[in-house]
Scaffold this active site. Structure first.
Site: not given
Ligand code: PLP
Length: 365
Positions: A69, A165, A305
């Site tokens: 992130t 990923q 999430c």
């Protein structure tokens, strides 16, 4: 219990655990000039060199971050100043949240980015920063990044690639892709949670930091780096490929799901071999995840999430799946997946589908 949620986080690789313990025993702050500080710095610089070489860049161009992130946010804020932001419709929230005003490039029904629209948008804008993922976290779809990079360069745009990923699951090279920056994350390739990196192309000579602090990372990211975590990150990235054929196991899971009435999302595009996204028309994704969990099989509904609740998938919605977007689960095989887990999955999935047809599972609205 059978863990089939590797795209949320991979199990820690033994090589990473060993490297972390060794680095913890060294201790020290890599900014200190004394012997212990220098030993910590050596560990960190060895990790930097190994990671840069593994992902097609130079050690001096790799900036450690706290994860994927932050690496995405650093690229967007640090390279995007004065540039129009352009992102793919299926990007991770790490990118979407950092670029709320971005132009969105649609994807085809199979999840692949529409390069024609990208070309048109870039022709109509001034200097741009384009952010595209190499592999999607929900479907495993592998994007044609090298082609996108050629387009970006033709239009004078920078290209940031979210390889979070993809790294560790397929060959990934910043240089080979022709991108300007690449985000990677330790815990998605079997390292510990808490480290990531932004790898810059040699031509990117400046990036403004998100965090200034004490000027660490040559002024590109302030804060004392977590040396042991970084050592584990590099060890995981260098770990030899296991003997397990994840693709064969994934295909076995898909065959079982198909026999139970599932639809495989995005199966006509190139995909990561460890990932499948399975829709079971009529049953809500959340209900499916709980049913599988009760049977001892851990999967997820789209992206995990932070609140633990399941949001409607913007990825599947962008692929035009309509109500099916809320009826799909993600099965992602970890590096140490075992055949027994796939058999447990197949059995649990068949039972769930039978119960749904018998009206024993709440139906999707
Ligand atoms: N990008 C993609 C494609 C992801 O799947 C994720 C995490 O799921 C991230 C970025 C964020 O990475 P991290 O969890 O290291 O912050």
């Amino acid at each position: 219990m059978h863990y089939l949620d590797a795209n949320a986080t991979e199990p820690l690789r033994p090589e990473a655990r060993a490297a972390m313990i060794k680095a913890l025993d060294i201790g020290g702050n890599p900014s200190s000039v004394h012997a212990t500080g220098r030993a910590a710095r050596r560990v960190m610089e060895d990790a930097r060199e190994a990671l840069a070489a593994r992902f097609g860049g130079e050690a001096g161009d790799l900036v450690f971050t706290a994860g994927g992130t932050e690496a995405d946010a650093l690229a967007i804020h640090g390279l995007g100043r004065g540039r129009r932001l352009v992102i793919g419709a299926t990007e991770h929230d790490a990118v979407r949240a950092a670029a709320p005003e971005a132009a969105i490039i649609p994807v085809h029904a199979n999840g692949l980015i529409d390069l024609g629209v990208l070309d048109t948008v870039l022709a109509a804008t001034g200097p741009a920063l384009v952010c595209l993922m190499l592999a999607n976290n929900e479907t495993g779809t592998i994007q044609p990044i090298a082609e996108a990079a050629t387009l970006c360069r033709a239009h004078g745009a920078l290209l940031h690639v979210d390889a979070v990923q993809a790294a560790g699951r397929m060959p990934v090279s910043l240089k080979g892709l022709g991108a300007h920056s690449l985000a990677i994350s330790s815990h998605k390739l079997g390292g510990p949670i808490g480290a990531g990196a932004l790898l810059l192309a040699p031509e990117v000579t400046a990036i403004s930091p998100l965090i200034r602090g004490g000027g660490q990372e040559r002024g590109r990211r302030g804060g004392t780096p977590p040396v042991a975590t970084i050592a584990g990150f590099a060890a995981a990235a260098l770990a030899p490929e296991g003997a397990t054929d994840l693709g064969a196991l994934r295909d076995r899971a898909e065959a079982a799901a198909l026999a139970s009435g599932a639809t495989i999302i995005g199966c006509d595009a190139p995909r990561l071999t460890n990932t499948t996204c399975l829709a079971l028309p009529g049953a809500r994704a959340e209900t499916q995840v709980i049913a599988m969990d009760l049977a001892g099989v851990m999967v997820s509904a789209g992206a995990a999430c932070s609140s633990g609740k399941v949001a409607e998938s913007h990825v599947l919605a962008a692929m035009g799946l309509g109500s099916l977007a809320g009826q799909a689960i993600r099965v992602s095989l970890p590096w140490n997946a075992a055949r027994a887990s796939i058999d447990a999955f197949a059995e649990a999935y068949a039972r769930m589908a039978d119960r749904m047809r018998a009206g024993l599972v709440p139906r999707a609205a």
